[in-house]
Design an enzyme around this catalytic site. Structure first.
Site, PDB file in Angstrom:
ATOM      1  N   GLY A  79       0.829  -1.200   0.000  1.00  0.00           N
ATOM      2  CA  GLY A  79       0.000   0.000   0.000  1.00  0.00           C
ATOM      3  C   GLY A  79       0.861   1.247   0.000  1.00  0.00           C
TER       4      GLY A  79
ATOM      5  N   GLN B  13       2.947   9.910   1.820  1.00  0.00           N
ATOM      6  CA  GLN B  13       4.249   9.259   1.588  1.00  0.00           C
ATOM      7  C   GLN B  13       4.927   9.746   0.314  1.00  0.00           C
ATOM      8  OE1 GLN B  13       2.518   5.104   2.328  1.00  0.00           O
ATOM      9  NE2 GLN B  13       4.624   4.914   3.048  1.00  0.00           N
TER      10      GLN B  13
ATOM     11  N   CYS C 132       6.752  -0.602   6.330  1.00  0.00           N
ATOM     12  CA  CYS C 132       6.253   0.615   5.686  1.00  0.00           C
ATOM     13  C   CYS C 132       7.331   1.127   4.741  1.00  0.00           C
ATOM     14  CB  CYS C 132       5.936   1.661   6.751  1.00  0.00           C
ATOM     15  SG  CYS C 132       5.311   3.209   6.077  1.00  0.00           S
ATOM     16  N   LEU C 133       6.940   1.523   3.533  1.00  0.00           N
ATOM     17  CA  LEU C 133       7.917   2.032   2.565  1.00  0.00           C
ATOM     18  C   LEU C 133       8.613   3.294   3.082  1.00  0.00           C
ATOM     19  CD1 LEU C 133       6.022   1.514  -0.813  1.00  0.00           C
ATOM     20  CD2 LEU C 133       7.841   0.106   0.155  1.00  0.00           C
TER      21      LEU C 133
ATOM     22  N   HIS D  83      -3.487   0.507   8.238  1.00  0.00           N
ATOM     23  CA  HIS D  83      -2.148   1.110   8.175  1.00  0.00           C
ATOM     24  C   HIS D  83      -2.173   2.367   7.299  1.00  0.00           C
ATOM     25  CE1 HIS D  83       2.414   0.620   7.693  1.00  0.00           C
ATOM     26  NE2 HIS D  83       2.108   1.505   6.763  1.00  0.00           N
ATOM     27  N   GLU D  84      -2.784   2.261   6.118  1.00  0.00           N
ATOM     28  CA  GLU D  84      -2.807   3.407   5.201  1.00  0.00           C
ATOM     29  C   GLU D  84      -3.716   4.519   5.744  1.00  0.00           C
ATOM     30  OE1 GLU D  84      -0.489   3.353   3.124  1.00  0.00           O
ATOM     31  OE2 GLU D  84      -0.124   1.208   3.179  1.00  0.00           O
TER      32      GLU D  84
ATOM     33  N   HIS E  56      -1.834   6.670   8.044  1.00  0.00           N
ATOM     34  CA  HIS E  56      -0.964   7.640   7.361  1.00  0.00           C
ATOM     35  C   HIS E  56      -1.697   8.950   7.098  1.00  0.00           C
ATOM     36  CE1 HIS E  56       2.871   5.770   6.409  1.00  0.00           C
ATOM     37  NE2 HIS E  56       2.300   4.674   5.964  1.00  0.00           N
TER      38      HIS E  56
END
Ligand code: NI
Length: 152
Positions: A46, A51, A90-91, A132-133, A136
């Protein structure tokens, strides 16, 4: 389409609140397409707009099953049930994973890229990714909730 550079953990933009998308215009469509491409190149499950430095309520998810990529605009988690522990990365936090407690099942409502509202029930990895997203979008990173964070 173009790749966008991913903001990493020290970047203050990751801690900011995002705004709702007012109109799904060409600019928004390009952002979403770029986010999808960037997610695939980085091999993420995701990616949320902050991000890539954009403070809008948008994220994309692909859990690499048969259902393909999903776009969530102005999403709201309307129902949660249960609790389950699982590993997350996480990226924006490269090289680390940690354990996080998330709801087992969720119901989410959002707009797709065509501006149509949809409601989805999710569990397992998809539910985890949506939570999770969604975090963000409110400036929350999984490391705020995680334990047993380790280098990978
Ligand atoms: Ni993340």
């Amino acid at each position: 389409m173009a790749l966008r550079s991913i903001r990493v953990v020290e970047d203050p933009i990751l801690r900011k609140k995002t705004r709702e998308v007012k109109e799904i215009n060409e600019k928004i469509k390009i952002i979403v397409e770029d986010m999808i491409e960037t997610m695939y190149i980085e091999k993420g499950v995701g990616l949320a707009a902050p991000q890539v430095g954009i403070l809008k309520r948008i994220f994309v998810i692909d859990i690499y099953d048969e259902t393909g990529v999903k776009v969530f605009i102005n999403s709201k988690i309307t129902k949660t049930s249960g609790e389950v522990e699982g590993e997350e990365g996480c990226l924006s936090i490269p090289g680390k994973i940690g354990k996080v407690m998330r709801p087992e099942k969720i119901t989410v409502t959002a707009l797709n890229l065509e501006g149509e509202e949809f409601t989805m029930e999710a569990e397992g990895l998809l539910a985890r990714a949506i939570c999770h997203e969604s975090d963000h979008l409110d400036g929350i990173l999984y490391i705020d909730k995680a334990w047993d964070i380790e280098n990978v």
